[in-house]
Scaffold this motif. Structure first.
Motif, PDB file in Angstrom:
ATOM      1  N   UNK A  91       0.921  -1.147   0.094  1.00 54.22           N
ATOM      2  CA  UNK A  91       0.174  -0.056  -0.042  1.00 54.22           C
ATOM      3  C   UNK A  91       1.127   1.356  -0.077  1.00 54.22           C
ATOM      4  N   UNK A  92       1.963   1.437   0.759  1.00 55.45           N
ATOM      5  CA  UNK A  92       2.823   2.613   0.763  1.00 55.45           C
ATOM      6  C   UNK A  92       3.527   2.439  -0.518  1.00 55.45           C
ATOM      7  N   UNK A  93       3.881   1.686  -1.155  1.00 58.59           N
ATOM      8  CA  UNK A  93       4.498   1.591  -2.625  1.00 58.59           C
ATOM      9  C   UNK A  93       3.657   2.188  -3.451  1.00 58.59           C
ATOM     10  N   UNK A  94       2.420   1.589  -3.445  1.00 56.81           N
ATOM     11  CA  UNK A  94       1.378   2.163  -4.414  1.00 56.81           C
ATOM     12  C   UNK A  94       0.987   3.775  -3.981  1.00 56.81           C
ATOM     13  N   UNK A  95       0.615   3.990  -2.935  1.00 56.33           N
ATOM     14  CA  UNK A  95       0.168   5.441  -2.680  1.00 56.33           C
ATOM     15  C   UNK A  95       1.192   6.718  -2.218  1.00 56.33           C
ATOM     16  N   UNK A  96       2.559   5.850  -2.055  1.00 62.61           N
ATOM     17  CA  UNK A  96       3.395   6.892  -1.790  1.00 62.61           C
ATOM     18  C   UNK A  96       4.667   7.019  -2.689  1.00 62.61           C
ATOM     19  N   UNK A  97       5.268   5.787  -2.688  1.00 62.73           N
ATOM     20  CA  UNK A  97       6.580   5.650  -3.420  1.00 62.73           C
ATOM     21  C   UNK A  97       6.405   5.702  -4.991  1.00 62.73           C
ATOM     22  N   UNK A  98       5.568   5.289  -5.532  1.00 66.98           N
ATOM     23  CA  UNK A  98       5.389   5.185  -7.063  1.00 66.98           C
ATOM     24  C   UNK A  98       4.335   6.239  -7.334  1.00 66.98           C
ATOM     25  N   UNK A  99       3.979   7.159  -6.558  1.00 66.40           N
ATOM     26  CA  UNK A  99       2.833   8.130  -6.965  1.00 66.40           C
ATOM     27  C   UNK A  99       3.486   9.172  -7.819  1.00 66.40           C
TER      28      UNK A  99
END
Length: 457
Positions: free
Chosen positions: A178-186
């Motif tokens: 979830x952090x990847x999708x919503x923060x890192x890769x945004x």
């Protein structure tokens, strides 16, 4: 003649037993299927690009380089002759045997698919570096492929991630995806919005982190919800294939289209446990763990100790001790103490007493839950405890330093230090199964060539 100790497995149990025997008058042979010691609690961070595999898997020979009474050997134990006290091992392209006076079996646990082993092709577990690197390739690759498509249903299928199992591993994995999708890769893709990724956490039990107690379980579920993770408890997985997963809840079946599935539900003892039980007459539980004596030895075989995830031993509450690192560490030290007492002529058979140092699980950056005795922590204080504990148990000063640096990059910033993945990592599982053992094939090919050459001459 020096007492010969054979240790099977370089996990926490085996490694801490060996270190405790550093000054003992023994010759130790360590047999392990890989050349590294795996710090399994941080494997999910390898899968999600935070840490490199080297930081959670230091080479065994490097870890034990200052311990002169250890011979490290690569291989997989195939059989144990308890009468002759000999271990039979299959190495890469070579079979060999190792005699012992005392045997320590600490081969860890395998992923359990509850009789549905075919699920593994489409939902890798989280028990090895191979698993973590395959999942890294699948997770980051899913966003890359989704960015190429224009069909909304296809894009949604590639951007749906299902994690099966709401224990610590599954919860941590779902939170990091979830952090990847919503923060890192945004903002890094032109044709998709990574924040629209769908992350589901599925479990047949009724609560997230159910062993932590109702209070922390509820806190964890709330935090997961804030991250955008859909939590589905009391939901059983009934089928898994390449393009989706089928679940059943309240008698209703539902298919969830998803290209990326992660299996973090259930563990079982490796096949070696069954072989050892058959050879010694010991009993096993439903998960294949061996029922041991209070001192962790086998009934009728005081020279054989079974440790950690492979043993079934009741704690003070009457329930089997959990398959966590602390049980393995402490049981390893206890077995070593029993060996040293036996060599010096002291009384042995003292029961193993487990000291529960608590349970920890991260939800996201700066958020975790901790159950330590009667103390219950959540949020940032629990996360600080989690960082400190995991740094303490990481093997090697260099690994601790680099882990801190990578955590700073990931938690203070938005980056991930280890996003590189390859096609081989994503598909090697199927290729190796189809190809077979490459060492055996090489030997067979050499033998066949030699025979042909001899005939030609």
């Amino acid at each position: 003649m020096t007492h010969r100790v054979v240790v099977v497995g370089a996990g926490f149990g085996g490694l801490f037993a060996i270190k405790a025997l550093r000054r003992a008058d023994v010759e130790i042979t360590l047999i392990n299927g890989t050349a590294y010691h795996l710090f399994q609690p941080l494997l999910y961070q390898v899968a999600t690009g935070i840490l490199s595999e080297g930081e959670v898997a230091p080479p065994i020979r490097e870890v034990l380089r200052r311990q002169d009474n250890v011979d490290v050997r690569l291989g997989w134990v195939q059989d144990i002759d308890v009468e002759s006290k000999v271990v039979s091992v299959a190495g890469p392209g070579i079979d060999y045997t190792v005699p012992y006076d005392t045997l320590i079996v600490a081969a860890g646990a395998s992923q359990s698919y509850f009789g549905n082993d075919g699920f593994a092709d489409h939902a890798p577990g989280m028990k090895s570096i191979d698993d973590a690197l395959e999942l890294r390739a699948r997770i980051f690759g899913a966003f890359e492929v989704a960015d190429l498509h224009t069909d909304p249903e296809t894009i949604e299928r590639w951007m749906t991630f299902v994690v099966v199992g709401a224990g610590p591993t599954g919860t941590e994995m779902a939170g990091q995806i979830a952090e990847l999708a919503h923060r890192t890769l945004r903002g890094q893709y032109k044709h998709i919005d990574s924040r629209k990724a769908r992350i589901l956490l599925v479990d047949a039990v009724g609560a997230v982190l159910n062993t932590f107690g109702d209070h922390l379980s509820a806190k964890a579920e709330i935090e997961l919800g804030k991250l955008g993770v859909e939590v589905r408890t009391d939901t059983k997985v009934v089928a898994v294939d390449a393009t989706g997963i089928e679940v059943e809840s309240n008698g209703q079946r539902e298919r969830i289209p998803a290209m990326t599935k992660v299996w973090a539900a259930g563990v079982s003892a490796p096949p070696l446990g069954g072989k050892l039980a058959a050879a010694t007459g010991a009993k096993t539980d439903r998960a294949g763990r061996i029922l041991v004596e209070p001192d962790t030895s086998l009934p009728g075989h005081p020279e054989i100790f079974v440790l950690g995830d492979m043993m079934n031993l009741a704690g003070e509450d009457g329930k089997p001790l959990p398959g966590v690192a602390q049980v393995a560490i402490q049981s390893g030290r206890h077995a070593a103490d029993q060996i040293k007492r036996r060599l010096t002529g002291k009384e042995t058979g003292q029961p193993f007493r487990y000291f529960d140092k608590g349970s920890l699980a991260t939800i996201s950056r700066f958020s975790a839950v901790a159950s330590i005795g009667k103390v219950r922590l959540s949020g940032f204080p629990a996360w600080v405890v989690w960082v400190a504990v995991h740094l303490f148990y990481l093997v090697g000063f260099k690994n601790r330093v680099t882990a801190v640096l990578h955590w700073a990059v990931s938690f203070l910033g938005r980056g991930r230090s280890e996003r590189v993945s390859t096609e081989q990592q994503a598909f090697a599982r199927q290729a190796i199964r189809a190809y077979g053992d490459p060492f055996r094939r090489t030997d067979d090919r050499s033998t066949a060539t030699g025979t042909a050459d001899e005939q030609a001459r």
